[in-house]
Design an enzyme around this catalytic site. Structure first.
Site, short mmCIF file in Angstrom:
data_model
loop_
_atom_site.label_atom_id
_atom_site.label_comp_id
_atom_site.label_asym_id
_atom_site.label_seq_id
_atom_site.Cartn_x
_atom_site.Cartn_y
_atom_site.Cartn_z
N TYR A 40 0.85 -1.20 0.00
CA TYR A 40 0.00 0.00 0.00
C TYR A 40 0.88 1.24 0.00
O TYR A 40 1.85 1.32 0.76
CB TYR A 40 -0.89 -0.02 1.24
CG TYR A 40 -1.72 1.21 1.48
CD1 TYR A 40 -2.70 1.61 0.58
CD2 TYR A 40 -1.55 1.97 2.64
CE1 TYR A 40 -3.47 2.73 0.81
CE2 TYR A 40 -2.33 3.09 2.89
CZ TYR A 40 -3.29 3.47 1.97
OH TYR A 40 -4.06 4.58 2.20
N ASP A 55 -0.45 15.01 7.72
CA ASP A 55 -1.34 14.59 6.63
C ASP A 55 -2.55 15.53 6.60
O ASP A 55 -3.62 15.21 7.10
CB ASP A 55 -1.78 13.14 6.87
CG ASP A 55 -2.66 12.60 5.75
OD1 ASP A 55 -2.71 13.23 4.68
OD2 ASP A 55 -3.29 11.55 5.96
N ASP A 82 -3.26 5.31 -2.07
CA ASP A 82 -4.10 6.37 -1.54
C ASP A 82 -4.13 7.50 -2.57
O ASP A 82 -3.08 7.91 -3.08
CB ASP A 82 -3.46 6.86 -0.24
CG ASP A 82 -4.27 7.89 0.52
OD1 ASP A 82 -5.26 8.39 -0.02
OD2 ASP A 82 -3.88 8.21 1.65
N ASP A 84 -6.27 10.29 -1.77
CA ASP A 84 -6.98 11.33 -1.02
C ASP A 84 -8.38 11.56 -1.60
O ASP A 84 -9.14 10.62 -1.76
CB ASP A 84 -6.15 12.62 -1.00
CG ASP A 84 -4.90 12.49 -0.13
OD1 ASP A 84 -4.79 11.50 0.62
OD2 ASP A 84 -4.03 13.37 -0.20
N HIS A 109 -7.86 4.07 -3.42
CA HIS A 109 -9.08 4.47 -2.72
C HIS A 109 -9.22 5.98 -2.79
O HIS A 109 -8.26 6.74 -2.76
CB HIS A 109 -9.13 3.95 -1.28
CG HIS A 109 -8.12 4.52 -0.34
ND1 HIS A 109 -8.23 5.78 0.22
CD2 HIS A 109 -6.99 3.99 0.17
CE1 HIS A 109 -7.20 5.99 1.03
NE2 HIS A 109 -6.43 4.92 1.01
N GLU A 111 -11.77 9.22 -1.27
CA GLU A 111 -12.57 9.47 -0.08
C GLU A 111 -13.52 10.65 -0.23
O GLU A 111 -13.40 11.44 -1.18
CB GLU A 111 -11.65 9.67 1.13
CG GLU A 111 -10.79 10.92 1.03
CD GLU A 111 -9.60 10.88 1.96
OE1 GLU A 111 -9.47 11.83 2.78
OE2 GLU A 111 -8.80 9.93 1.90
N CYS A 119 -5.95 13.58 7.75
CA CYS A 119 -5.79 12.16 8.07
C CYS A 119 -7.09 11.60 8.63
O CYS A 119 -7.79 12.26 9.41
CB CYS A 119 -4.66 11.99 9.09
SG CYS A 119 -4.56 10.34 9.82
N ARG A 154 -13.99 5.23 -0.08
CA ARG A 154 -13.78 5.41 1.36
C ARG A 154 -14.69 6.52 1.88
O ARG A 154 -14.79 7.59 1.26
CB ARG A 154 -12.32 5.77 1.63
CG ARG A 154 -12.07 6.26 3.06
CD ARG A 154 -10.60 6.50 3.30
NE ARG A 154 -10.37 7.62 4.20
CZ ARG A 154 -9.17 8.02 4.64
NH1 ARG A 154 -8.09 7.38 4.25
NH2 ARG A 154 -9.05 9.06 5.43
N GLU A 184 -13.85 4.38 7.16
CA GLU A 184 -12.71 4.78 7.98
C GLU A 184 -13.14 5.06 9.42
O GLU A 184 -14.24 5.57 9.68
CB GLU A 184 -12.07 6.04 7.38
CG GLU A 184 -10.91 6.64 8.16
CD GLU A 184 -9.69 5.74 8.25
OE1 GLU A 184 -9.83 4.61 8.75
OE2 GLU A 184 -8.59 6.16 7.84
N ASN A 207 -8.68 -0.40 8.19
CA ASN A 207 -7.43 0.35 8.36
C ASN A 207 -7.00 0.25 9.81
O ASN A 207 -7.65 0.82 10.70
CB ASN A 207 -7.65 1.81 7.95
CG ASN A 207 -6.34 2.60 7.91
OD1 ASN A 207 -5.26 2.03 7.82
ND2 ASN A 207 -6.46 3.92 7.96
#
Length: 300
Positions: A40, A55, A82, A84, A109, A111, A119, A154, A184, A207
């Site tokens: 990942y 983050d 990732d 974002d 992913h 989100e 984060c 996500r 998440e 996660n």
């Protein structure tokens, strides 16, 4: 076999299970060497290591896609990344998907936070309206050229709107066509269990963030709940940082690393990991092949 197809087959067999995160090619190779079936690329860890920053949405598309490309080139296992929020509006999302496909990712992913994001385990997050996330998600699905490229939806709504609202968003994203669901920051074993019960047979992502909001559970227990991808996004980063900090303290006080040798990778192991033997063998083979076909003139 394409690594997108490889990842799909792994998922069909119930895996990949535990997927550690990497922020550099060296760590990614260690993850592959340890026997994990996928790696990942963590956005948060990249912000920490590449920028020395938190983050909070500072890493750009080009920076993350470039890292994905380097890691995908360094390993032979599938890379999940990732991205974002997709780095902007729906046009940006389309560009992001194409960039990650070209970079060699097997999936990503996206989100439903606002842009710039925070984060997933920070306080103070904000999510966009569910319909706006559906626009992002549809743009992502439209943009991919490889149907095996995995698109994970996500939702960060658990911390903002509550657990039930997060499940409702996840159902909506699944119905739009997401290949996998990632809720998440569930905050209890019961919430993790309810996610599995809400999406039987779906590809689910958990996660595991050490010392944070979600309880740490063994992969076997999470798999029994229905989770097929269990991210340990920054476990390698935490492990490495702890060892580096302790080792540097010894070096500072003792003026030598001699007492640390049994806790360090050897020089030879380091070169083996990065493929020095293969690079040298290629040069010898190349020289031999060229010399056979084009002998050097006399005196040269």
């Amino acid at each position: 076999m394409k690594r997108t197809t490889q990842l799909r087959r792994i998922l069909e067999q119930g895996g990949p299970g535990t997927v550690p995160g990497a922020t550099d090619c060296f760590t990614a190779r260690l993850i592959e060497q340890a026997g994990f079936p996928a790696v990942y690329v963590t956005g948060g860890g990249t912000a920490n290591t590449y920028l020395g920053a938190p983050d909070i949405g500072l890493v750009t598309l080009n920076e993350l896609a470039g890292l994905v490309e380097r890691i995908a080139d360094a390993v032979s296992i599938p890379v999940i990344a990732d991205c974002d929020t997709g780095f902007g509006g729906v046009a940006n999302v389309r560009r992001t998907i194409r960039a990650y496909e070209r970079a060699g990712a097997a999936g990503l992913h996206i989100e439903d936070q606002i842009f710039p994001k925070r984060c997933g385990h920070f306080e103070g997050k904000t999510v966009v309206p569910a319909r706006d996330m559906c626009y992002r998600l549809q743009a992502a699905l439209d943009a991919r050229t490889d149907p095996d490229f995995l698109i994970i939806a996500r939702t960060d709504a658990r911390a903002v709107e509550g657990f039930d609202a997060a499940l409702e968003r996840a159902r909506l994203y699944r119905d739009i066509g997401a290949d996998a669901i990632f809720v998440e920051q569930p905050r209890s074993v019961e919430e993790l269990r309810r996610i599995g019960q809400a999406f039987p047979g779906e590809v689910l992502v958990a996660n595991m963030v050490e010392r944070s909001k979600t309880p740490l559970l063994p992969t076997a227990e999470l798999a029994a709940m229905g989770f097929r991808i269990i991210l340990y996004a920054n476990a390698a980063l935490y492990l490495g940082a702890h060892a580096i900090r302790e080792g540097l303290a010894v070096l500072r006080s003792a003026g030598t690393t001699e007492s640390l040798l049994d806790r360090m990778m050897t020089f030879g192991e380091r070169q083996q990991l990065v493929g020095l033997d293969r690079a040298d063998a290629y040069e010898r083979d190349l020289a031999a092949r060229v010399d056979r076909r084009a002998p050097a003139p006399n005196g040269q």
